[in-house]
Design a protein around this motif. Structure first.
Motif, PDB file in Angstrom:
ATOM      1  N   ALA A  24      46.240  45.328  37.780  1.00 19.61           N
ATOM      2  CA  ALA A  24      45.708  46.695  37.702  1.00 19.61           C
ATOM      3  C   ALA A  24      44.240  46.697  38.115  1.00 19.61           C
ATOM      4  O   ALA A  24      43.778  47.585  38.837  1.00 19.61           O
ATOM      5  CB  ALA A  24      45.894  47.252  36.298  1.00 19.61           C
ATOM      6  N   ARG A  25      43.501  45.703  37.672  1.00 22.84           N
ATOM      7  CA  ARG A  25      42.074  45.601  38.007  1.00 22.84           C
ATOM      8  C   ARG A  25      41.868  45.430  39.513  1.00 22.84           C
ATOM      9  O   ARG A  25      41.031  46.089  40.115  1.00 22.84           O
ATOM     10  CB  ARG A  25      41.447  44.443  37.252  1.00 22.84           C
ATOM     11  CG  ARG A  25      39.977  44.244  37.536  1.00 22.84           C
ATOM     12  CD  ARG A  25      39.426  43.115  36.709  1.00 22.84           C
ATOM     13  NE  ARG A  25      39.160  43.644  35.385  1.00 22.84           N
ATOM     14  CZ  ARG A  25      38.073  43.401  34.694  1.00 22.84           C
ATOM     15  NH1 ARG A  25      37.152  42.597  35.174  1.00 22.84           N
ATOM     16  NH2 ARG A  25      37.893  43.919  33.507  1.00 22.84           N
ATOM     17  N   LYS A  26      42.653  44.553  40.123  1.00 20.84           N
ATOM     18  CA  LYS A  26      42.518  44.288  41.562  1.00 20.84           C
ATOM     19  C   LYS A  26      42.847  45.548  42.372  1.00 20.84           C
ATOM     20  O   LYS A  26      42.117  45.895  43.307  1.00 20.84           O
ATOM     21  CB  LYS A  26      43.441  43.132  41.964  1.00 20.84           C
ATOM     22  CG  LYS A  26      43.424  42.789  43.438  1.00 20.84           C
ATOM     23  CD  LYS A  26      42.119  42.171  43.849  1.00 20.84           C
ATOM     24  CE  LYS A  26      42.183  41.701  45.291  1.00 20.84           C
ATOM     25  NZ  LYS A  26      40.899  41.159  45.737  1.00 20.84           N
ATOM     26  N   LEU A  27      43.938  46.236  42.028  1.00 20.99           N
ATOM     27  CA  LEU A  27      44.291  47.451  42.754  1.00 20.99           C
ATOM     28  C   LEU A  27      43.209  48.512  42.576  1.00 20.99           C
ATOM     29  O   LEU A  27      42.836  49.182  43.538  1.00 20.99           O
ATOM     30  CB  LEU A  27      45.658  47.984  42.306  1.00 20.99           C
ATOM     31  CG  LEU A  27      46.151  49.239  43.024  1.00 20.99           C
ATOM     32  CD1 LEU A  27      46.161  49.074  44.539  1.00 20.99           C
ATOM     33  CD2 LEU A  27      47.528  49.626  42.519  1.00 20.99           C
ATOM     34  N   SER A  28      42.691  48.650  41.366  1.00 18.15           N
ATOM     35  CA  SER A  28      41.600  49.603  41.127  1.00 18.15           C
ATOM     36  C   SER A  28      40.431  49.302  42.059  1.00 18.15           C
ATOM     37  O   SER A  28      39.867  50.211  42.687  1.00 18.15           O
ATOM     38  CB  SER A  28      41.118  49.531  39.674  1.00 18.15           C
ATOM     39  OG  SER A  28      42.108  49.955  38.780  1.00 18.15           O
ATOM     40  N   ASN A  29      40.085  48.032  42.151  1.00 18.86           N
ATOM     41  CA  ASN A  29      38.984  47.609  43.011  1.00 18.86           C
ATOM     42  C   ASN A  29      39.278  47.920  44.477  1.00 18.86           C
ATOM     43  O   ASN A  29      38.422  48.437  45.202  1.00 18.86           O
ATOM     44  CB  ASN A  29      38.734  46.106  42.808  1.00 18.86           C
ATOM     45  CG  ASN A  29      37.531  45.597  43.554  1.00 18.86           C
ATOM     46  OD1 ASN A  29      36.979  46.252  44.421  1.00 18.86           O
ATOM     47  ND2 ASN A  29      37.121  44.392  43.216  1.00 18.86           N
ATOM     48  N   LEU A  30      40.495  47.607  44.926  1.00 19.39           N
ATOM     49  CA  LEU A  30      40.858  47.796  46.338  1.00 19.39           C
ATOM     50  C   LEU A  30      40.861  49.265  46.764  1.00 19.39           C
ATOM     51  O   LEU A  30      40.690  49.563  47.951  1.00 19.39           O
ATOM     52  CB  LEU A  30      42.224  47.173  46.623  1.00 19.39           C
ATOM     53  CG  LEU A  30      42.262  45.638  46.606  1.00 19.39           C
ATOM     54  CD1 LEU A  30      43.698  45.140  46.682  1.00 19.39           C
ATOM     55  CD2 LEU A  30      41.424  45.068  47.742  1.00 19.39           C
ATOM     56  N   ILE A  31      41.065  50.174  45.812  1.00 12.85           N
ATOM     57  CA  ILE A  31      41.053  51.599  46.163  1.00 12.85           C
ATOM     58  C   ILE A  31      39.702  52.251  45.850  1.00 12.85           C
ATOM     59  O   ILE A  31      39.555  53.459  45.951  1.00 12.85           O
ATOM     60  CB  ILE A  31      42.196  52.380  45.481  1.00 12.85           C
ATOM     61  CG1 ILE A  31      42.072  52.357  43.961  1.00 12.85           C
ATOM     62  CG2 ILE A  31      43.545  51.863  45.958  1.00 12.85           C
ATOM     63  CD1 ILE A  31      43.020  53.296  43.236  1.00 12.85           C
ATOM     64  N   GLY A  32      38.728  51.421  45.477  1.00  8.74           N
ATOM     65  CA  GLY A  32      37.379  51.923  45.264  1.00  8.74           C
ATOM     66  C   GLY A  32      37.162  52.648  43.945  1.00  8.74           C
ATOM     67  O   GLY A  32      36.269  53.473  43.827  1.00  8.74           O
ATOM     68  N   LYS A  33      37.975  52.335  42.956  1.00 14.58           N
ATOM     69  CA  LYS A  33      37.841  52.959  41.634  1.00 14.58           C
ATOM     70  C   LYS A  33      37.283  51.935  40.645  1.00 14.58           C
ATOM     71  O   LYS A  33      37.244  50.743  40.925  1.00 14.58           O
ATOM     72  CB  LYS A  33      39.202  53.461  41.133  1.00 14.58           C
ATOM     73  CG  LYS A  33      39.841  54.513  42.013  1.00 14.58           C
ATOM     74  CD  LYS A  33      39.063  55.808  41.945  1.00 14.58           C
ATOM     75  CE  LYS A  33      39.763  56.906  42.728  1.00 14.58           C
ATOM     76  NZ  LYS A  33      38.996  58.132  42.749  1.00 14.58           N
ATOM     77  N   ASN A  34      36.874  52.424  39.460  1.00 15.40           N
ATOM     78  CA  ASN A  34      36.372  51.489  38.455  1.00 15.40           C
ATOM     79  C   ASN A  34      37.509  50.574  38.002  1.00 15.40           C
ATOM     80  O   ASN A  34      38.685  50.895  38.173  1.00 15.40           O
ATOM     81  CB  ASN A  34      35.699  52.219  37.286  1.00 15.40           C
ATOM     82  CG  ASN A  34      36.676  52.978  36.416  1.00 15.40           C
ATOM     83  OD1 ASN A  34      37.679  52.431  35.971  1.00 15.40           O
ATOM     84  ND2 ASN A  34      36.397  54.236  36.166  1.00 15.40           N
TER      85      ASN A  34
END
Length: 106
Positions: A24-34
């Motif tokens: 979840a953290r990695k996907l959040s990062n990849l889409i430019g979200k916290n």
């Protein structure tokens, strides 16, 4: 959107994320979200992404909107292949295939 539809929608996002081996953290990062964005999305049934964010998620996961929203995403590629093949045959062949499939369905 009905609550049950929201749950199915979020489950599809979670499955897509897991199928792509993304935390979840990695996907959040990849889409430019916290870092907690996807976790909140997956846990808070009243929280939905914007259409732009959904498209970002789909892009990162190499999935088209058509595939994501298909009634059975696991069958999308096979069904798409069948439609592509059928588009290349004449009308009589298409009708023969339809007749054959209707018989199998019974």
């Amino acid at each position: 959107m009905e609550n049950q539809d929201k749950v199915k929608f979020i489950e599809r996002i979670s499955k897509l994320r897991n199928d792509n081996n993304l935390s979840a953290r990695k996907l959040s990062n990849l889409i430019g979200k916290n870092y907690g964005y996807i976790n909140k999305l997956e846990c808070d049934k009243d929280f939905l992404p914007t259409i732009d964010t959904l498209f970002d998620i789909l892009e990162v996961c190499n999935t088209t909107p058509a595939e994501f929203f298909y009634y059975d995403p696991s069958q999308y590629k096979n069904d798409k292949d069948i439609i592509e093949l059928l588009s290349k045959v004449d009308e009589d062949t298409k009708n023969a295939v339809i007749t054959m499939l209707k018989k199998v369905k019974k």
